[in-house]
Design a protein around this motif. Structure first.
Motif, PDB file in Angstrom:
ATOM      1  N   PRO A   1       0.810  -1.228   0.000  1.00  0.00           N
ATOM      2  CA  PRO A   1       0.000   0.000   0.000  1.00  0.00           C
ATOM      3  C   PRO A   1       0.837   1.268   0.000  1.00  0.00           C
ATOM      4  O   PRO A   1       0.467   2.260  -0.656  1.00  0.00           O
ATOM      5  CB  PRO A   1      -0.839  -0.125   1.283  1.00  0.00           C
ATOM      6  CG  PRO A   1      -0.122  -1.111   2.130  1.00  0.00           C
ATOM      7  CD  PRO A   1       0.556  -2.040   1.202  1.00  0.00           C
ATOM      8  N   MET A   2       1.970   1.249   0.701  1.00  0.00           N
ATOM      9  CA  MET A   2       2.835   2.431   0.698  1.00  0.00           C
ATOM     10  C   MET A   2       3.430   2.666  -0.687  1.00  0.00           C
ATOM     11  O   MET A   2       3.509   3.796  -1.179  1.00  0.00           O
ATOM     12  CB  MET A   2       3.953   2.265   1.724  1.00  0.00           C
ATOM     13  CG  MET A   2       3.487   2.201   3.156  1.00  0.00           C
ATOM     14  SD  MET A   2       2.969   3.805   3.771  1.00  0.00           S
ATOM     15  CE  MET A   2       2.767   3.421   5.509  1.00  0.00           C
ATOM     16  N   GLY A   3       3.883   1.581  -1.337  1.00  0.00           N
ATOM     17  CA  GLY A   3       4.480   1.714  -2.662  1.00  0.00           C
ATOM     18  C   GLY A   3       3.492   2.224  -3.696  1.00  0.00           C
ATOM     19  O   GLY A   3       3.827   3.073  -4.539  1.00  0.00           O
ATOM     20  N   LEU A   4       2.257   1.726  -3.654  1.00  0.00           N
ATOM     21  CA  LEU A   4       1.240   2.207  -4.589  1.00  0.00           C
ATOM     22  C   LEU A   4       0.887   3.667  -4.317  1.00  0.00           C
ATOM     23  O   LEU A   4       0.622   4.432  -5.245  1.00  0.00           O
ATOM     24  CB  LEU A   4      -0.007   1.329  -4.489  1.00  0.00           C
ATOM     25  CG  LEU A   4       0.178  -0.132  -4.932  1.00  0.00           C
ATOM     26  CD1 LEU A   4      -1.085  -0.939  -4.671  1.00  0.00           C
ATOM     27  CD2 LEU A   4       0.554  -0.199  -6.405  1.00  0.00           C
ATOM     28  N   GLY A   5       0.893   4.069  -3.047  1.00  0.00           N
ATOM     29  CA  GLY A   5       0.698   5.481  -2.725  1.00  0.00           C
ATOM     30  C   GLY A   5       1.846   6.337  -3.226  1.00  0.00           C
ATOM     31  O   GLY A   5       1.647   7.470  -3.699  1.00  0.00           O
ATOM     32  N   PHE A   6       3.070   5.810  -3.143  1.00  0.00           N
ATOM     33  CA  PHE A   6       4.237   6.530  -3.664  1.00  0.00           C
ATOM     34  C   PHE A   6       4.093   6.772  -5.162  1.00  0.00           C
ATOM     35  O   PHE A   6       4.387   7.873  -5.663  1.00  0.00           O
ATOM     36  CB  PHE A   6       5.506   5.734  -3.367  1.00  0.00           C
ATOM     37  CG  PHE A   6       6.723   6.230  -4.089  1.00  0.00           C
ATOM     38  CD1 PHE A   6       7.461   7.292  -3.592  1.00  0.00           C
ATOM     39  CD2 PHE A   6       7.139   5.636  -5.279  1.00  0.00           C
ATOM     40  CE1 PHE A   6       8.586   7.751  -4.256  1.00  0.00           C
ATOM     41  CE2 PHE A   6       8.253   6.087  -5.952  1.00  0.00           C
ATOM     42  CZ  PHE A   6       8.984   7.149  -5.441  1.00  0.00           C
ATOM     43  N   LEU A   7       3.637   5.768  -5.897  1.00  0.00           N
ATOM     44  CA  LEU A   7       3.468   5.924  -7.342  1.00  0.00           C
ATOM     45  C   LEU A   7       2.387   6.945  -7.672  1.00  0.00           C
ATOM     46  O   LEU A   7       2.471   7.647  -8.684  1.00  0.00           O
ATOM     47  CB  LEU A   7       3.130   4.569  -7.967  1.00  0.00           C
ATOM     48  CG  LEU A   7       4.260   3.538  -7.950  1.00  0.00           C
ATOM     49  CD1 LEU A   7       3.765   2.192  -8.464  1.00  0.00           C
ATOM     50  CD2 LEU A   7       5.441   4.010  -8.773  1.00  0.00           C
ATOM     51  N   TYR A   8       1.360   7.024  -6.833  1.00  0.00           N
ATOM     52  CA  TYR A   8       0.332   8.056  -7.009  1.00  0.00           C
ATOM     53  C   TYR A   8       0.938   9.449  -6.874  1.00  0.00           C
ATOM     54  O   TYR A   8       0.702  10.342  -7.702  1.00  0.00           O
ATOM     55  CB  TYR A   8      -0.776   7.832  -5.996  1.00  0.00           C
ATOM     56  CG  TYR A   8      -1.769   8.967  -5.869  1.00  0.00           C
ATOM     57  CD1 TYR A   8      -2.298   9.599  -6.995  1.00  0.00           C
ATOM     58  CD2 TYR A   8      -2.181   9.415  -4.610  1.00  0.00           C
ATOM     59  CE1 TYR A   8      -3.211  10.634  -6.868  1.00  0.00           C
ATOM     60  CE2 TYR A   8      -3.099  10.446  -4.487  1.00  0.00           C
ATOM     61  CZ  TYR A   8      -3.599  11.053  -5.612  1.00  0.00           C
ATOM     62  OH  TYR A   8      -4.494  12.084  -5.492  1.00  0.00           O
ATOM     63  N   GLY A   9       1.741   9.653  -5.834  1.00  0.00           N
ATOM     64  CA  GLY A   9       2.411  10.939  -5.667  1.00  0.00           C
ATOM     65  C   GLY A   9       3.398  11.223  -6.793  1.00  0.00           C
ATOM     66  O   GLY A   9       3.516  12.369  -7.257  1.00  0.00           O
ATOM     67  N   PHE A  10       4.101  10.187  -7.245  1.00  0.00           N
ATOM     68  CA  PHE A  10       5.047  10.367  -8.349  1.00  0.00           C
ATOM     69  C   PHE A  10       4.326  10.858  -9.598  1.00  0.00           C
ATOM     70  O   PHE A  10       4.829  11.729 -10.317  1.00  0.00           O
ATOM     71  CB  PHE A  10       5.762   9.046  -8.632  1.00  0.00           C
ATOM     72  CG  PHE A  10       6.764   9.118  -9.747  1.00  0.00           C
ATOM     73  CD1 PHE A  10       8.076   9.459  -9.493  1.00  0.00           C
ATOM     74  CD2 PHE A  10       6.392   8.839 -11.056  1.00  0.00           C
ATOM     75  CE1 PHE A  10       9.006   9.521 -10.528  1.00  0.00           C
ATOM     76  CE2 PHE A  10       7.301   8.906 -12.095  1.00  0.00           C
ATOM     77  CZ  PHE A  10       8.610   9.247 -11.828  1.00  0.00           C
ATOM     78  N   ASP A  11       3.157  10.320  -9.870  1.00  0.00           N
ATOM     79  CA  ASP A  11       2.407  10.738 -11.051  1.00  0.00           C
ATOM     80  C   ASP A  11       1.984  12.207 -10.943  1.00  0.00           C
ATOM     81  O   ASP A  11       2.000  12.933 -11.934  1.00  0.00           O
ATOM     82  CB  ASP A  11       1.177   9.845 -11.214  1.00  0.00           C
ATOM     83  CG  ASP A  11       0.405  10.136 -12.484  1.00  0.00           C
ATOM     84  OD1 ASP A  11       0.744   9.569 -13.533  1.00  0.00           O
ATOM     85  OD2 ASP A  11      -0.541  10.944 -12.417  1.00  0.00           O
ATOM     86  N   ILE A  12       1.606  12.636  -9.732  1.00  0.00           N
ATOM     87  CA  ILE A  12       1.213  14.038  -9.547  1.00  0.00           C
ATOM     88  C   ILE A  12       2.383  14.963  -9.883  1.00  0.00           C
ATOM     89  O   ILE A  12       2.229  15.962 -10.600  1.00  0.00           O
ATOM     90  CB  ILE A  12       0.735  14.272  -8.108  1.00  0.00           C
ATOM     91  CG1 ILE A  12      -0.555  13.486  -7.836  1.00  0.00           C
ATOM     92  CG2 ILE A  12       0.509  15.756  -7.849  1.00  0.00           C
ATOM     93  CD1 ILE A  12      -1.020  13.564  -6.405  1.00  0.00           C
ATOM     94  N   GLY A  13       3.567  14.641  -9.349  1.00  0.00           N
ATOM     95  CA  GLY A  13       4.724  15.493  -9.598  1.00  0.00           C
ATOM     96  C   GLY A  13       5.227  15.401 -11.029  1.00  0.00           C
ATOM     97  O   GLY A  13       5.622  16.415 -11.628  1.00  0.00           O
TER      98      GLY A  13
END
Length: 593
Positions: free
Chosen positions: A68-80
């Motif tokens: 879950p943390m890794g998938l959340g990280f990818l969500y933030g990466f896409d925003i940036g």
């Protein structure tokens, strides 16, 4: 008369002595046979095992949190990353024959907003129970990873295989963004529920709040990667393609981590639920066979107590273990309308999400780049603001289980309210920042250069306080509260409702705020934000419960004792508990390990 009186006390002495002899005999029997009341002894052991913190398996807990943390990280990466992708798409030196050489404003808006639209679709699917009825938290994360991979592959194909196709290139990118957004909707629904149901209660708040920190860290990495790869306009496909390096391992990890033990108990998989609990705790059993569990070891006793608490909290919806070859089902006919039965819980959680969005922080993030660029930060303004958000989020993670949820939310409201008042006063006194000036053709540096250095520094500090204040409370703590306060049988749909409300309000605020700013200016906008934050402080103090140090079942039992017509102020739910709530948090110890 004198001879008859001494006989009466002698008889009393004999009776008293005989009673004392019998009591002494009974005590000796109890001492010689201490196992005579087995039920009370086992009950005390279960309570003691539940009260005492079990030894955590650091590796198992890390693997549980990684997906879950890794998938959340990818969500933030896409925003940036998307902000730099859009900049590369609009680059003027793109060769002719490439479909993105003449993007319209509508297409630009669709590319950016496709993620939120997909997240809305994903959360709405969960509310409609198309997937959430028999889909566990782990399966939601697995589906999200698949959608991430599919969306990324289509995004890359739109800029490589379909780069010369004017008809299919844009639609492929839009479809890929939609699929990635649907995955985000599944992650925002499944990740907080999975983390809250799997993590130990004394670090649950820190772990769930850390998800927001990881998302912010992803934004930092996305900005950094976009800045590094912005030298060539065709590198936008490389920015998206590099996420596959994490997406595939995270998808494979979902086949190794266990399903949520509370979800398993709800659906009747008792043995698998105990194995799930043993995945994150170390057993003191001496058995060499992993399938042979000692009934008196700490994990077995704690699991028995957990199963009893789950049974008490969900009542008739609890199911025994299904027969072999028979699919476990639940007879719960819970619909979205069943949420209305939990009036106070629904108001507390959804109210936090509403104040989170109407606080104005997303709009201020859009303006942060302008202010920091004028202050001399140049192209690193986005990285600086995201680093500030991450630093404050880490501090919140370290203190959320020590200080509690409500104090951090109140501090968040106070800091943001003070920053809003300062910004409103500053914009009132800056004649060059009247309404509409920021939309004129005058360069921003010339607008800001006419103001004093003191004014500029005050605005800069106030912006930083506003961003930092949001990350103290509304950012990390809101989803921690939402994942804790709902009963197990409706928690999934409640979180889905919160995700949908979050993205819907975010879309509306982002859409309406620019028009309001052009009409009235920034100063009235920040004045309204300050009033809303004052109302948010009252709401947190009055309507939001404090859940620090309690298990999810204890939270539910305490909240269920509150009548629907009881509108009194919420007190600390843990104030009636024993010394276990006063035990220090283990977050710092886990990080030090």
């Amino acid at each position: 008369v004198p001879t008859s009186r001494p006989k009466q006390p002698r008889r009393k002495r004999v009776v008293l002595i005989s009673k004392q002899v019998k009591q002494a005999h009974n005590q000796m029997v109890v001492m010689m046979h201490p196992a005579s009341p087995p039920s009370s002894s086992k009950s005390q052991k279960r309570q003691q095992a539940t009260k005492n913190n079990l030894e955590i398996n650091i590796l198992g807990l890390s693997l549980v949190c990684m997906t879950p943390m890794g998938l959340g990280f990818l969500y933030g990466f896409d925003i940036g990353a998307t902000s730099f992708v859009l900049q590369l798409l609009l680059s003027s030196d793109v060769h002719d024959g490439v479909w993105w050489s003449d993007l319209t404003s509508v297409q630009q808006g669709l590319i950016v907003s496709a993620l939120s639209l997909g997240a809305l679709i994903g959360s709405h699917l969960m509310i409609l129970s198309l997937f959430s009825k028999n889909m566990g938290r782990r399966m939601e994360l697995r589906v999200a990873a698949c959608l991430y991979i599919a969306g990324t592959c289509i995004n890359v194909a739109s800029g490589t295989l379909l780069q010369s196709s004017a008809n299919f290139g844009f639609y492929a990118l839009f479809l890929g963004r939609i699929l990635f957004g649907i995955g985000v909707g599944f992650v925002m629904h499944g990740a907080p529920a999975y983390l809250a149901e799997m993590c130990p209660p004394h670090i649950r708040g820190a772990v769930v709040s850390a998800k927001e920190t990881v998302i912010v860290f992803g934004i930092v990495v996305g900005y950094t990667m976009g800045n590094l790869l912005s030298s060539s306009n065709k590198n936008w496909t490389v920015i998206y393609a590099c996420t596959v390096v994490l997406e595939i391992p995270l998808f494979l990890l979902t086949f190794y981590i266990p399903r949520s033990k509370r979800w398993l108990l709800l659906h009747g998989y008792r043995e698998e639920a105990e194995q799930s609990m043993r995945f994150i705790y170390l057993s003191n059993s001496t058995s060499k066979n992993d399938n042979d569990y000692d009934d008196d070891d700490d994990i077995s006793l704690a699991f028995t107590e957990l199963a009893k608490q789950v049974d008490d909290s969900i009542g008739s919806s609890f199911r025994n273990t299904p027969e072999e070859g028979e699919q476990a089902t639940t007879t719960s006919t819970t619909t979205i309308f069943s949420l209305l039965e939990h009036k106070h819980t629904l108001v507390a959680s959804m109210g936090l999400i509403i104040f989170q969005q109407v606080s104005g922080q997303p709009s201020l993030l859009s303006y942060t780049t302008v202010l920091l660029d004028a202050a001399g930060w140049g192209g690193n303004a986005s990285v600086f603001s995201s680093l500030l958000m991450m630093a404050v989020s880490i501090s919140t993670v370290l203190f959320v289980d020590k200080v509690g949820r409500k104090p951090l939310l109140k501090l968040c409201c106070c800091v943001m309210m003070v920053a809003s008042i300062v910004l409103s006063i500053c914009f009132y006194t800056m004649n060059d920042f009247d309404s509409g000036d920021l939309d004129d053709d005058t360069p921003t540096n010339e607008l800001l250069s006419s103001t004093s250095t003191t004014h500029r520094m005050i605005v800069l500090i106030a912006v930083c306080l506003y961003i930092g204040g949001y990350q103290i409370g509304f950012g990390p703590v809101t989803w921690c509260i939402v994942s804790e306060v709902f009963p197990l049988e409706i928690r999934g749909k409640a979180i889905a409702l919160g995700v949908e409300l979050n993205y819907l309000l975010g879309f509306l605020v982002s859409f309406l705020l620019p028009m309001v700013q052009v009409s009235v200016g920034w100063a009235p906008c920040f004045a309204v934000f300050a009033c809303l934050l004052a109302l948010a402080y009252w709401f947190v103090d009055r309507c939001v419960p404090e859940t620090r140090g309690l298990t999810l079942e204890q939270i539910q039992l305490k909240l269920s004792s509150r009548t629907p017509n009881d509108n009194t102020r919420y007190d600390d739910l843990s104030q009636d508990d024993d010394d276990d709530d006063d035990s220090p948090s283990e977050t710092t110890r886990l990080i030090s390990r």
